[in-house]
Design an enzyme around this catalytic site. Sequence first.
Site, PDB file in Angstrom:
ATOM      1  N   GLU A 475       1.983   7.720  -2.123  1.00 53.16           N
ATOM      2  CA  GLU A 475       2.417   8.985  -3.654  1.00 53.16           C
ATOM      3  C   GLU A 475       3.213   7.695  -4.355  1.00 53.16           C
ATOM      4  OE1 GLU A 475       4.214  12.636  -2.971  1.00 53.16           O
ATOM      5  OE2 GLU A 475       3.349  12.995  -0.853  1.00 53.16           O
ATOM      6  N   GLU A 543      -1.669  12.415   5.713  1.00 55.67           N
ATOM      7  CA  GLU A 543      -0.093  13.708   6.567  1.00 55.67           C
ATOM      8  C   GLU A 543      -1.103  14.698   6.182  1.00 55.67           C
ATOM      9  OE1 GLU A 543       2.624  13.755   3.226  1.00 55.67           O
ATOM     10  OE2 GLU A 543       2.655  11.661   3.734  1.00 55.67           O
TER      11      GLU A 543
END
Lengths: 634, 320
Positions: A475, A543
């Site tokens: 991220e 994820e």
Amino acid sequence: MSHEKKAQADSRWLDDPEVFRINELPAHSDHRFYRNQDEIERDQSSFVQSLNGDWRFSYAKDPMSRQKDFYKADFDSSNFDTIRVPGLIEFAGYNKIHYINTFYPWEGKEFRRPAFTMGPDQDEAGMFSKGKDNHVGAYIKKFTLNPDLQGHDVRIRFEGVETAMYAWLNGHFLGYAEDSFTPHEFDLTPYLTDGENTLAVEVFNRSTASFLEDQDMFRFFGIFRDVSLIAQPAVHIEDLSIKPTVNDDFQSGRLKVEAQFSGQQSGVVAHLTVAGATGKQVYESRSEVDSDVRLADTSFKTIHLWDNDNPYLYQLTITLTDKDGRTLEVVPYQFGFRRIEINQDKVIVLNGKRLIIKGVNRHEWDAESGRVVTMSDMKQDIETFKKNNINAVRTCHYPDHISWYYLCDTNGIYMMAENNLESHGTWQKLGSVEPSYNVPGSVPQWKAAVLDRAKNNYETFKNHTSILFWSLGNESYAGDDIEAMNSYYKEVDPSRLVHYEGVFHNPKYKQTISDVESRMYATPTEIEAYLKDNPQKPFLLCEYMHDMGNSIGGMKSYMGLLDKYPMYQGGFIWDFIDQAVAVKDEVTGQKVLRYGGDFDDRVSDYEFSGDGLMFADRTEKPAMQEVKYYYGKY
Amino acid sequence: MANTSQLKVIYGDGTLGVGGDDFHYIFSYSRGGLESLVIGGKEWLYREPKPTFWRATTDNDRGNGFSKKSIQWLGADMFIDVKSIDVKVNNQLIDFPGAPLNNRYSNNEFVDQIEIIYHYETLTIPSATVDVSYTVTANSVIKVAVHYAGQKELPELPVFGMRFVLPTKAIGYQYDGLSGETYPDRMAGGVPGVYQIDGLPVTKYLVPEDNGVHMETNWVTVTRNSTKNNADSSSVPFSLTFEKVDQPFAFSALPYTAEELENATHIEELPLSRRTVVTILGAVRGVGGIDSWGADVESQYHIPADQDIDFDFVIKRGSK
């Protein structure tokens, strides 16, 4: 400027994204070395002297109020406290435990923009070196070299220090380091004395590295991994590169071993042996180490392949002897033959067979000590993996304790080895994508720092068979700097795949970043839409199945995609273990688990720290039986 | 002389008593439910069983706003109106036997079977009706049938079931169903079998939330060894069994109500456990898991409010 040798420390380095390592020895492979076979069997190298234990310590709330001269050889540290190393300063009671997810830990308290993101002249001088929230830990350790280390060159290794550190020996400046989760080594030799030596380490809570280390986790600082003195044998393998490759028939292979030596090499012989799992020797070579760094380049007619079901490892042993036949050092390393690639159908295959990732993300966590994990924790985690059919791990979002990589090799765990990088606070703003001050982005002054992180990760762990993917980070959006990380891995290691999810938010880098299409928390419907629409890259979920509290419902829909789409390769559940801190309840006296916000820590994301398949006490959540079932079925 | 092939019925002024061989049940008119369930001299009820609609907010419920959308059901769970009560003797509806109509009865009234039906109305806007019928036969078995009438203007339900609060904490329970804690969207890993659970474990999620549900259950036996009766100091264990009629049910057995769980932010804030809350569930919403900040539970695991829900089970003395 970052590689220049410096004789004096400078606190302004904390503010400068272009300074992240001063006087550090280059990153190198994590091989261990011993004086003889007996030491290997006891896993006790007499070249190594642990400095773990009680150190002297002084805490300052900010750089302005710290004792600046504490590193001097004649400094009187009698008023210092005692602290445990490895350990976190928060767990020792000096600084507030704080959990926050996306926001930077100074949210609502300090206004900060990463240097040079607001313009090429906006260097943000003083942001951290004069930061009112930049707490400082001053450590002092006095030691005398063990006899086994005396007469050798000696270096010091810090395996993990958060967030920025300066070190001195006997008043002489050793160096400066960032990148909290990879080893830092400094040469002590010029400054060592025969008697008592005084090591001083100054650890800062914040630096420009803080912008790169915004991982969704409790925010700590301190010396949280092992510290060792390491004597260098007269001739020493400084770096080792083991490259086993598998031929197209998947029955034969090739082994290349290269080494870089330090020391006076004349007349030194390297004796290399390779033995199978039963101990039977299958290869042997002897080479003069003078010039040739290649120790082996040989074909194997038959090989045992390494995978999750049968993590077959070969034992490589390199023994260096001097011209009189005396052993200088013995280096053992276990490696496996396995081949990871993307085939003509754009499917990731391991040893020619489609790879199915039945993975978890794993933060390093121990409820009693936070980020300081023990061998017992790691072994328990591996047992939990094996028991529940978990075959893969992503080291979210930083390199782990070195022992974890060895455990994954021996247990056949497929690893996505992630860099220490997460900067979601620079581009995720209350749920929207707003990268106006994203770092590293394409900001030139931030590129070297992230490339250094990529290099530290690669050089340290490159010989681990378990690593199938290098992951650029988490991220952090996408730009030229992350693109350069991708290129770095492609250049140094064509044998593995590169993963990065962040291009999803900046698709113009799709061609140049990541071998795989990676998403997080995509719904089964969204994944299917991608797979039906002329997909260019194999798909995985870095994820998925967010296991916060009572969760893991609907796993069937993800697992069913495996039956329908060969290019769907599975994913990593978020995550393995709840982050919660064991404390004594102030009312009942019972031991209880606390989460974000429970320490008067604000701004916080509270219970969002607890998303594990395991409770923080390492017992399984009820959802584990579902994971075991589906991960066992595929 | 005791008549063991028939039930003795006491047509009280405020209650309807039903007795037989070593058991006695009292249905309250004023309190809206079964007030007493005594078998072998042991009381099994702390307060009257009521329909239940709420589950303590899970992290996913909080993240996707489900608790806010379904908030009316929290009120419905805590308070409910009884609109009317019907009594059927041997399958025949009788005139409601309240005073003074009950003057026609005596202390020697025997029947083969009696059924008491509570008609509830939820305090939602609009309201929905729930009928709970208890049919008692001379062998002491109570069949409970629950009917929710679909009401299309209401939000989806968090859960639908019957909650039994027992006076003391159980020493454990045994059930025939799936291993572990299961939900409609998380039960593939559950292994069918008979499981013995010691005590009333609460799954220690960081923030207390709905937990301990067991799907696809054929029966559950709850065992206690204490009562609130000051004249009863025995610690000999005694048991009560909830068993399916045709369809398996889901249940949980916890020391807390949904509201008690809802109110705590940490496990240690939960009250000292002193009772047993057995919830027999006719409909369970999935827990979800795509993410915890917005993704909904997959639609097939919702409980739509506009469709009828029916379930039944029997309550029996002793162990299975």
